[in-house]
Each structure stands twice: as C-alpha cells, then as structure tokens.
Design a protein around this motif. Structure first.
Motif, PDB file in Angstrom:
ATOM      1  N   TYR B 111      39.711   4.680  56.899  1.00  0.00           N
ATOM      2  CA  TYR B 111      40.839   4.244  56.065  1.00  0.00           C
ATOM      3  C   TYR B 111      41.143   5.199  54.900  1.00  0.00           C
ATOM      4  N   PHE B 143      45.957   1.501  59.581  1.00  0.00           N
ATOM      5  CA  PHE B 143      44.843   1.170  58.689  1.00  0.00           C
ATOM      6  C   PHE B 143      45.184   0.131  57.609  1.00  0.00           C
ATOM      7  N   PRO B 144      46.265   0.352  56.827  1.00  0.00           N
ATOM      8  CA  PRO B 144      46.542  -0.690  55.826  1.00  0.00           C
ATOM      9  C   PRO B 144      46.844  -2.054  56.448  1.00  0.00           C
ATOM     10  N   LEU B 145      47.524  -2.035  57.618  1.00  0.00           N
ATOM     11  CA  LEU B 145      47.860  -3.314  58.240  1.00  0.00           C
ATOM     12  C   LEU B 145      46.633  -4.013  58.785  1.00  0.00           C
ATOM     13  N   TYR B 147      43.564  -3.624  57.780  1.00  0.00           N
ATOM     14  CA  TYR B 147      42.740  -4.046  56.648  1.00  0.00           C
ATOM     15  C   TYR B 147      43.310  -5.329  56.017  1.00  0.00           C
ATOM     16  N   ASN B 148      44.630  -5.314  55.781  1.00  0.00           N
ATOM     17  CA  ASN B 148      45.247  -6.468  55.124  1.00  0.00           C
ATOM     18  C   ASN B 148      45.235  -7.709  56.017  1.00  0.00           C
ATOM     19  N   GLN B 186      49.486 -11.755  52.985  1.00  0.00           N
ATOM     20  CA  GLN B 186      48.734 -10.499  52.910  1.00  0.00           C
ATOM     21  C   GLN B 186      49.185  -9.527  54.018  1.00  0.00           C
ATOM     22  N   THR B 189      52.191  -7.856  52.767  1.00  0.00           N
ATOM     23  CA  THR B 189      51.857  -6.817  51.784  1.00  0.00           C
ATOM     24  C   THR B 189      51.527  -5.523  52.535  1.00  0.00           C
ATOM     25  N   GLY B 190      50.731  -5.633  53.599  1.00  0.00           N
ATOM     26  CA  GLY B 190      50.374  -4.469  54.407  1.00  0.00           C
ATOM     27  C   GLY B 190      51.601  -3.848  55.052  1.00  0.00           C
ATOM     28  N   LEU B 193      53.703  -1.970  52.440  1.00  0.00           N
ATOM     29  CA  LEU B 193      53.014  -0.720  52.110  1.00  0.00           C
ATOM     30  C   LEU B 193      53.248   0.316  53.212  1.00  0.00           C
ATOM     31  N   SER B 194      53.104  -0.144  54.458  1.00  0.00           N
ATOM     32  CA  SER B 194      53.171   0.748  55.603  1.00  0.00           C
ATOM     33  C   SER B 194      54.579   1.278  55.835  1.00  0.00           C
ATOM     34  N   MET B 197      55.264   4.071  53.562  1.00  0.00           N
ATOM     35  CA  MET B 197      54.385   5.187  53.925  1.00  0.00           C
ATOM     36  C   MET B 197      54.883   5.903  55.175  1.00  0.00           C
TER      37      MET B 197
END
Lengths: 348, 263
Positions: B111, B143-145, B147-148, B186, B189-190, B193-194, B197
């Motif tokens: 990550y 990764f962010p998805l 993880y979230n 959550q 949120t991911g 963010l994604s 990005m």
C-alpha cells in the motif's frame, strides 16, 4: 410445565446454573454489574457457547441457532440498524425469515400501533430519542412473534420518569401478549414493581429465586439482604380494609396504610429508602406519618442510615448523604417521618 | 453593527457570495498578473482569457476531444478494474478473519508504494501500450479501496451482526443487508480518494510513456512552449477530477445520505 429450564449450564464465571422459568412468567434477574446477568440471557438465546442444557418447552435447544429457539432479544445497546428506517428495522427479522409482504405489513402496522410509534415509521434511528429507540428495538424483537423475550437492561440510560413509564408499559404489553419474559436489571425497585419472580445473581451464581414479597421477607443470605437494603420487617396485629384497595395495618405504635385487596396481613417489609425522616414537622399532611427518637446513625459513602425508635417499633431509614447534612439530626433527637406506601411488601 | 450584519447577510446569504467571490478573484488576479506582471507579454504565463480561448479552439479542432476521450477511457477502465477488485478483496478481508490475517501483511507492505513507483516495473512487464495506464490506475485505485472496504466492514459493530443473527438473517443477508450498507461510508471515502488519484496517475503515465491523451498533449505543448495548451489541458483535468468527486458525492448522498451526516 416450565417454559425455560437451565440444567447445569456453565459458561465462564457462571457455573452449574439451574433455573426454571414458568410459561408466561415475567421473570426478572437482578444483580450488580458483572454478576453474569447478560451472560445468562446469551445462554438462553444461544449466542454464546456453553456446556449443560437449555430446554425450551421441554425441548433441548442446545443444537439450535438463536432464531430457531423462538427467542427475541432486546440488547442493552439496542443494536438498531442505522441504515434502515424504523419500519424497516421492525421488519428486518420478518424479511430475513421469509414472511410475505402482506404479513410483514400487517405485523409492522400492529407493532407500530402497539408501541405508539406510528409517527416515527419513516424516520431513521439517529432521528429519534433514546426512549423511542427502545420502543423500536422492542418492536423489532417482537416482530417474529417469539415465545420468549429476553430484555437486557431495557430502561438503562433513560431518565427515571421515562424508565418507570417504559418498564410498566413493557410489563403490561408482554403480559397481555403472553410472552415469557426474562428481564435483566440492576434496579431492584424496577424489579419489585414488574416481576412475577425475581432471581438474584452474584458472581455468576443464582443466590435466590422468589416472588418480590418473599424476596424481602426471607433474603436467604446476607449478600441478598445487603443488596435489597436490609428491609424493616414488622409484625402486624390488626388489618382494617379501607376504600379503593387500601388497608390499614397496626404494628404496635405504628399505623400503616398500604395498597392491598386482602383481609389479613401478617408481616410487612419496608425498604429503608421508603422511610423518610425530617428534623422538623412537615407542614403538609403525609401518608403514614410517625414521630420517634434517633437511636443510631450509620454513615456510608452516599447515604446515611438512621435508626428511629417509635414506641416498641424500630425503623431504619436510608437518606441521601446531602439530605442528611441539611438537617440537624443527632442521636437522641426527636424526628418526624413518613413511610411511602408504594414500596411496601406484605405476607398475608 | 447594522452595516456588519448587512455585510454578513449578503456574504453568507442566498447568493453564496463567500463561495463565488474567491473564485472570481483568483481568475481576475491571474488575468491581471499575466497582463501587467513581470511576465506580461511573455508566452510562459498567458492570461486566463487566452487560455479559455485556446481551450475552445482545441475543442473546436477536435484535438482536445480526441485526447480527452483517450484519457477518459483509460481512467474509466482502470477505475472499474481497481474498484471491483479492491472492493472484492476488501470484502473478503473484512468478512473472513483468516483472509484478513493472510492478506493483511502483503497489503500493508504494498500500500505505501506510490502508484507511480509501479511504472518502471509495469513498463518492463507489460510494455508501452494501452494496458499500461489502465494497469497503473487499477493498482492505484485497488489499495485505498481494498483498505477502506476491509476497515469499513471490520468496524461494523458486532452487536448489530448478533442482532441480525437472532432475527434469523443468513450469512449472505447479514453481509448484504447489514455489513455492506454500514461499511458504505468508508467505501465511499476510498472511492473518492481513488477517483482523484486515477486522474493524477493517468496524466503521469501518459506524460512518461503513452503518445495519446491529455498527458501526451501536455508533453507535446511543453516542447513547443505552448503554455496556453498546457494550462487548457490542466483546466480540463482539474474539472474532470472535480466532476468525478461531485458525481460520487451525489451517489453517496443518494445511497446513504438519509442515515448519515451527509444528508
């Protein structure tokens, strides 16, 4: 025939519990925090693994998952689904168990009406008050028509007035529906009012099971006696029926009025916190007034116990420490008092 | 006192001046600085009006549209692959403790690697072709998805799951009707963010390795010292980032706004 039986049930600190709860009974379990009250409910519901046997209607339910035991559970934390409206929360169990839409709508409508929350049907849990949430959670646990309902501290976190109102209402609704109820609380006053029988738990074991009155007259051991506050037990010489379901009993120099539809009362138990004591004569008339002399004063952390002699009788009163501090009461002083009639227990 | 109240009412009133005025001020300052500042008349800092005109010209000629479409296609493909795989693995990790225990160390290890750190490796592994930007976006989104989603599922209160069990819900019903809806804030949120990005990553990939798309257009403009084209492309990119975020915001409000603070 008992509806729920626990036979040598063991889990963590609760060891070899044996208990019979009768069909349709409103059974209250009291005890301090950590006594094992919630664990007892978890065992009946089957949400925690245990050894021993739990029988419901004479059927060993050990191998059955929670929802097949015919048990509803009202958690202390309520565990409402925040993403579902009040209506959808109530209908969750019905939907999960495959009820038709028509039956679901009928049951939800009935429960919204019963719990007086129809106006909240479309709202989400974060939009309603604590008392309303409790009603929704109760409706949700009643929706699949359980034979047994487990209530874990259903009135905790509510203001005293709402709590009293809710617990009385709960009792009336569940009795009317004929649901066997196991209600866990640490509030003895609440237990006294609503229970058919009370069980007292200490450190994972059941110390005593009795009707509220028997609980006060024969506490079984000092642990139970201390928990119920060492009630004043008075022998009664005479009983005189009054109007409207009240009787007056005479115990030596005391005359006490209490609610009872009976002809003869042998003994009454008066919890010390139901005895009020004042250093001056109250201006307004009181029910069950008395005058006496202070014999003994015992100071505790938040309370003060004052023993008063009234002729041949002796009564112990438990006062909040701050109330005691505001009065000039010392050993040997004359005091005035009253006995609250709503918390008296009696043996006929 | 009255004047202050009047100013407050106008500033924070229905016209939303407090939101609009700073934006107008920014573009005005840009215009003024480019026309009268130290770089006045120079090609390296064109005024905002000229950038706008160039952008319109680029759209009219079809250059911008062609490059924008390439970039958008890559972003959507990468975002879809990364989202599906990220949420899928996240659900498995959040729902099954053993999967979480097995994959968690690998995810924690990978990550922190910046998405662009994968670029040289991917160039060697899959070569310079259309797959490259899609792959890099997918990795960056995954990764962010993941993880979230895992964190969201694991944070769903156990008492709620227990209540659903007692009410007779099956494992599948609990996952889809209790856990996923409660993990949704959550997961969103991911996703937000994604999405931002993915636009940053596609630009970098196109600038370094791909001959088409907004990144490639920027690189060509840089070699011709056409700052107006660079700025036009950046404005389009920034508008797209903002649009994706807004669309996700609207979706979030529609799906979960009723019961969260996003209402």
């Amino acid at each position: 025939m008992p509806e729920i039986q626990l036979r040598n049930v063991t889990i963590r600190n609760c060891r070899n519990l044996n208990l019979n709860i009768k069909n349709g009974e409103y059974f209250v379990v009291v005890g301090e925090t950590g006594a094992g009250k919630t664990t007892l409910l978890n065992m009946i519901a089957g949400v925690e693994a245990y050894t021993g046997s739990v029988l419901i209607d004479d059927v060993n339910v050990n191998p059955l998952p929670p929802f097949k035991r015919g048990v509803g559970y009202l958690f202390q934390e309520l565990a409402l689904f925040p993403h579902l409206s009040v209506m959808a929360n109530i209908g969750f169990g019905l939907k999960a168990q495959g009820y038709s839409k028509k039956v679901m709508a009928k049951k939800i409508s009935f429960l919204l009406e019963l719990m007086q929350i129809r106006h909240l049907a479309e709202r989400y849990p974060h939009q309603i008050s604590g008392g309303e949430k409790k009603r929704v959670a109760l409706a949700r646990s009643l929706a699949p028509s359980p034979k047994t309902l487990l209530l874990d501290e259903p009135t905790s976190g509510l203001d005293p007035r709402t709590a009293t109102h809710l617990s009385t209402e709960l009792h009336d609704i569940l009795k009317k529906m004929g649901v066997t109820t196991v209600h866990v609380t640490h509030d003895l006053k609440e237990a006294e009012k609503i229970s058919d029988r009370i069980a007292f738990m200490v450190n994972g074991s059941i110390e005593k099971v009795a009707t509220p009155a028997a609980f006060f007259f024969d506490p079984a051991n000092t642990t139970v006696a201390e928990f119920i506050g060492m009630p004043n037990i008075l022998e009664c010489r005479q009983t005189r029926p009054l109007a409207a379901g009240l009787v007056e009993v005479v115990s030596d120099d005391l005359k006490i009025i209490l609610p009872c539809n009976c002809r003869r009362i042998r003994k009454i138990a008066i919890p010390p916190d139901a005895v009020d004591v004042f250093d001056t004569k109250p201006s307004e008339p009181l029910v069950n007034p008395f005058e006496g002399t202070v014999e003994k004063i015992d100071r505790h952390n938040a309370t003060v116990k004052v023993q008063v002699s009234i002729g041949k009788n002796r009564l112990t009163s438990e006062l909040p420490a701050n109330a005691f501090m505001n009065m000039s009461i010392a050993k040997g002083t004359k005091v005035y008092g009253a006995i609250r009639m709503n918390r008296l227990h009696h043996i006929e | 006192m009255k004047t202050m109240t009047f100013i407050k009412n106008v500033w924070f009133g229905n016209l939303n001046l407090w939101k609009i005025v700073p934006v107008i001020l920014f573009f005005t300052l840009w215009e003024l600085a480019a026309r009268y500042g130290p770089f006045a008349g120079s090609a390296v800092f064109p005024p905002f009006s000229e950038v706008l005109l160039e952008m319109v010209a680029l759209f009219k000629s079809g250059v911008m549209m062609k490059n924008f479409a390439s970039t958008l296609g890559r972003v959507l493909a990468g975002l879809c692959i990364g989202t599906i795989s990220g949420i899928g693995v996240g659900i498995l990790m959040g729902w099954q403790e053993k999967v979480y225990q097995s994959l968690s160390p690998i995810i924690s290890l990978l990550y922190p690697i910046p998405a662009l750190g994968w670029l040289p490796l991917l160039m060697l592994w899959i070569g310079i072709n259309e797959t490259l930007p899609v792959a890099i976006i997918s990795i960056g989104v995954f990764f962010p998805l993941c993880y979230n989603t895992a964190a969201g599922i694991r944070s769903v209160e156990k008492k709620m799951i227990r209540a659903a069990h007692i009410l007779g819900a099956s494992e599948k019903q609990i996952l889809f009707q209790v856990i996923l809806p409660n993990a949704a804030p959550q997961i969103f949120t991911g996703l937000k963010l994604s999405s931002g990005m993915s636009w940053r990553m596609v630009l970098a990939a196109e600038m370094v390795a791909i001959p088409t798309g907004l990144g490639a257009l920027i690189m060509k403009a840089e070699s011709l010292i056409r700052v107006d084209i660079i700025m036009s492309s950046l404005v389009v990119l920034s508008l797209m980032c903002l649009s994706f975020e807004k669309i996700l915001g609207i979706m979030e409000r529609k799906l979960i706004g009723d019961w969260t603070d996003n209402a």
